[in-house]
Design a protein around this motif. Structure first.
Motif, PDB file in Angstrom:
ATOM      1  N   LEU A 103       8.987  -0.298   9.964  1.00  0.00           N
ATOM      2  CA  LEU A 103       8.073  -0.920  10.594  1.00  0.00           C
ATOM      3  C   LEU A 103       7.868   0.040  11.806  1.00  0.00           C
ATOM      4  CD1 LEU A 103       8.568  -4.608  10.847  1.00  0.00           C
ATOM      5  CD2 LEU A 103       6.768  -3.532   9.754  1.00  0.00           C
ATOM      6  N   LEU A 106       6.077   3.052  10.384  1.00  0.00           N
ATOM      7  CA  LEU A 106       4.521   2.444  10.126  1.00  0.00           C
ATOM      8  C   LEU A 106       3.638   2.865  11.467  1.00  0.00           C
ATOM      9  CD1 LEU A 106       3.495  -0.326   8.154  1.00  0.00           C
ATOM     10  CD2 LEU A 106       2.558   0.063  10.270  1.00  0.00           C
ATOM     11  N   LEU A 110       0.708   5.198  12.257  1.00  0.00           N
ATOM     12  CA  LEU A 110      -0.454   4.899  12.540  1.00  0.00           C
ATOM     13  C   LEU A 110      -1.269   5.509  13.746  1.00  0.00           C
ATOM     14  CD1 LEU A 110      -2.928   2.842  11.826  1.00  0.00           C
ATOM     15  CD2 LEU A 110      -1.557   1.175  13.247  1.00  0.00           C
ATOM     16  N   SER A 165       0.975   7.141   4.607  1.00  0.00           N
ATOM     17  CA  SER A 165       1.698   6.190   3.921  1.00  0.00           C
ATOM     18  C   SER A 165       2.268   6.605   2.349  1.00  0.00           C
ATOM     19  CB  SER A 165       0.867   4.832   3.724  1.00  0.00           C
ATOM     20  OG  SER A 165      -0.209   4.977   2.941  1.00  0.00           O
ATOM     21  N   LEU A 225      -6.596   0.062   3.897  1.00  0.00           N
ATOM     22  CA  LEU A 225      -5.354  -0.667   4.673  1.00  0.00           C
ATOM     23  C   LEU A 225      -4.472  -1.389   3.671  1.00  0.00           C
ATOM     24  CD1 LEU A 225      -7.183  -2.198   7.792  1.00  0.00           C
ATOM     25  CD2 LEU A 225      -5.710  -0.429   7.693  1.00  0.00           C
ATOM     26  N   VAL A 226      -4.854  -2.188   2.513  1.00  0.00           N
ATOM     27  CA  VAL A 226      -4.123  -2.860   1.691  1.00  0.00           C
ATOM     28  C   VAL A 226      -3.261  -1.765   1.028  1.00  0.00           C
ATOM     29  CG1 VAL A 226      -4.102  -4.248  -0.353  1.00  0.00           C
ATOM     30  CG2 VAL A 226      -5.700  -4.771   1.352  1.00  0.00           C
ATOM     31  N   SER A 227      -3.781  -0.663   0.446  1.00  0.00           N
ATOM     32  CA  SER A 227      -3.122   0.384  -0.265  1.00  0.00           C
ATOM     33  C   SER A 227      -1.926   0.881   0.616  1.00  0.00           C
ATOM     34  CB  SER A 227      -3.780   1.354  -0.620  1.00  0.00           C
ATOM     35  OG  SER A 227      -5.045   1.091  -1.311  1.00  0.00           O
ATOM     36  N   SER A 228      -2.396   1.146   1.910  1.00  0.00           N
ATOM     37  CA  SER A 228      -1.288   1.577   2.706  1.00  0.00           C
ATOM     38  C   SER A 228      -0.028   0.742   3.118  1.00  0.00           C
ATOM     39  CB  SER A 228      -1.905   2.023   4.252  1.00  0.00           C
ATOM     40  OG  SER A 228      -2.953   2.857   4.057  1.00  0.00           O
ATOM     41  N   ILE A 229      -0.468  -0.620   3.179  1.00  0.00           N
ATOM     42  CA  ILE A 229       0.592  -1.687   3.509  1.00  0.00           C
ATOM     43  C   ILE A 229       1.396  -1.855   2.159  1.00  0.00           C
ATOM     44  CG2 ILE A 229       0.970  -4.001   3.634  1.00  0.00           C
ATOM     45  CD1 ILE A 229      -1.640  -3.814   5.713  1.00  0.00           C
ATOM     46  N   ILE A 230       0.647  -1.660   1.115  1.00  0.00           N
ATOM     47  CA  ILE A 230       1.602  -1.769  -0.237  1.00  0.00           C
ATOM     48  C   ILE A 230       2.618  -0.419  -0.390  1.00  0.00           C
ATOM     49  CG2 ILE A 230       1.568  -1.627  -2.755  1.00  0.00           C
ATOM     50  CD1 ILE A 230      -1.258  -3.198  -2.597  1.00  0.00           C
ATOM     51  N   PHE A 232       3.804   1.239   2.210  1.00  0.00           N
ATOM     52  CA  PHE A 232       4.839   1.026   3.064  1.00  0.00           C
ATOM     53  C   PHE A 232       5.679  -0.043   2.836  1.00  0.00           C
ATOM     54  CE2 PHE A 232       2.315   3.376   6.136  1.00  0.00           C
ATOM     55  CZ  PHE A 232       3.170   4.144   6.916  1.00  0.00           C
ATOM     56  N   ALA A 233       5.412  -1.148   2.122  1.00  0.00           N
ATOM     57  CA  ALA A 233       6.125  -2.125   1.790  1.00  0.00           C
ATOM     58  C   ALA A 233       7.208  -1.685   0.635  1.00  0.00           C
ATOM     59  CB  ALA A 233       5.454  -3.329   1.407  1.00  0.00           C
TER      60      ALA A 233
END
Lengths: 246, 229
Positions: A103, A106, A110, A165, A225-230, A232-233
């Motif tokens: 995190l 991340l 960012l 990411s 954003l969704v792609s980046s979060i995926i 990173f996750a």
């Protein structure tokens, strides 16, 4: 006897500020890479013309496209760099786990994406000024200031963050298994060849079109954003399976 | 007005961040060369942002764009008017040159120099008594919808009242260099205007001659003057 409890948010915050200070040199490379891109942009980010016996028209386009592209590459390499062993070991200075470390990375990426995106968009003005002052170019067009400029800046930040990411995932995969250095390029290039053999649109092109051909800023923001979060996750999940301090 | 406010706003924000950054940095960390490098670079970029609109404004280069459809309409409108002799209705933007000469010969021979054969319209009129009015018009030079007509070198006219001729001197070869500011792909992806290559629309200058009504016209081989009714 009771063990002191730690607040994960506080750890993430501490690690984040530590990383901002520890990785300050990333900004030196940002300045260097953007200056190089500005220099390259002075030749024009595109040119065209018509040529006939009586008239020749040469058109040179000036924009910060090259600067943004170079900043995206910088974001990718910075993200890969922070997944390497020496950088990961920084985290063990604190009470930490893979999730807090991920995190804080991340938030660090960012932050550098925001700085990189703002500077990349501002660089267009330096290109204009140098072209006008030193190359005696008469510049035509209207300067993008206001809503257009803010939109360009915001989207640049999203692109850099998304690429970071992706770089973070690649870096993580390489840390888990060194063979990924070979496997990832082989998979990408191999898929292009397979798609060409099967006479269909390359998957890589489809992925690029998914982002670059999106015409709605809102949908693009969601996609990025969704792609980046995926990504990173996925990175955090993968690295969470590693042994401590490996 | 919006751009001025944006510039002032960004400058104020930048100065505020700069002073805050220096104050906070001194408290917690030793300022390294990287900090100064980043600050100087950011400063240069902000100053450039403040200066760049003035650079463009000072030279009067901030010009309005018209759509491709509009430029095509301008062209069609131009040929419709000139072929009917309605040159007074043609926009001044399209007039490159106007010259007037005294002429007393019974016939006029039209010559030209240069590479491109000019398109010539001739209007025989009673109002042009012993005079030749020579006009050079152009439909325009549009690059990505921006009007660069002003950059075209107009042809010159010379009239000889002794051998009864008019010579249209076109430029041997003209080179026009244009530098366009293009929005970044992060803007054009959503607002349009992304073009890999510039769309350039250009036609050779059109010559319009107003001559006395009873003048006999001859011309060099290759020139076919169109007589306006």
């Amino acid at each position: 006897m009771s063990l002191p409890s730690v607040n994960p948010a506080e750890i993430v915050k501490k690690q984040y500020f530590f990383k901002l200070r520890a990785n300050i040199d990333a900004y030196s490379s940002l300045v260097g890479i953007q200056l190089l891109a500005i220099l390259m942009s002075l030749w024009g980010s595109g040119s065209s013309g018509i040529y006939s016996e009586a008239l020749s028209v040469d058109v040179k386009n000036y924009s910060a496209d090259i600067v943004i592209a170079f900043t995206m590459i910088w974001g990718l390499t910075t993200a890969i760099t922070i997944t390497t062993k020496p950088f990961r070991f920084h985290d063990f200075t604190f009470v930490t786990n893979r999730i807090t470390s991920g995190l804080s990375n991340l938030f660090f990426l960012l932050t550098i994406s925001v700085v990189g995106g703002i500077l990349a968009m501002l660089a267009r003005h330096l290109i204009i000024l140098i072209a006008y002052s030193f190359f005696n170019q008469e510049l035509y067009g209207s300067p993008a200031i206001g809503k257009e400029f803010i939109l360009g800046m915001f989207i640049s930040i999203l692109y850099i963050f998304f690429v970071s990411s992706f770089g973070y995932l690649i870096g993580t995969l390489v840390q888990v298994n060194k063979a990924s250095v070979l496997i990832i390029p082989v998979l990408v290039i191999g898929s292009v060849f397979i798609d060409a053999t099967m006479q269909r649109n390359p998957m890589v092109m489809n992925i690029l079109e998914f982002y670059f051909m999106e015409s709605s800023p809102l949908i693009f923001t969601l996609k990025a954003l969704v792609s980046s979060i995926i990504l990173f996750a996925a990175s955090i999940v993968i690295i969470n399976r590693m042994e401590v301090r490996k | 007005m919006i751009s001025t406010l944006t510039i002032i706003g960004v400058t104020v924000i930048f100065i505020a961040i700069l002073s805050l950054y220096i104050r906070v940095s001194r408290k917690f960390v030793t300022i390294k060369i990287t900090h100064w490098l980043l600050l100087v670079y950011t400063g240069v970029l902000v100053v450039s942002m403040i200066a760049s609109p003035f650079v463009i404004d000072v030279k009067g280069k901030q010009i309005l764009q018209i759509s491709e459809d509009e430029s095509e309409k301008v062209k069609q409108d131009f040929y419709a008017k000139i072929s009917k002799g309605k040159i007074d209705e043609i926009s001044n933007r399209g007039l490159l040159k106007h010259s007037s000469f005294e002429f007393h010969q019974p016939s006029l021979k039209i010559n030209f120099t240069g590479i491109e054969t000019p398109l010539i319209y001739i209007e025989k009129t009673k109002t042009a008594d012993q005079r030749i009015e020579a006009y050079a018009f152009v439909t325009g030079l549009f690059i990505n919808g921006v009007d660069f007509t002003e950059k075209i070198q107009p042809p010159r006219f010379t009239v000889s009242d002794i051998d009864g001729s008019i010579t249209i001197h076109n430029e041997e070869h003209q080179t026009i260099n244009v530098s366009l500011l293009k929005n970044e792909f992060t803007i054009t992806q959503f607002l349009g205007g992304a073009k890999m290559f510039s769309l350039i629309k250009h036609d050779a200058p059109v010559i319009y001659l107003k001559v006395p009504k009873d003048l006999e016209i001859t011309s060099e081989t290759g020139i076919e003057p169109i007589v306006v009714e």
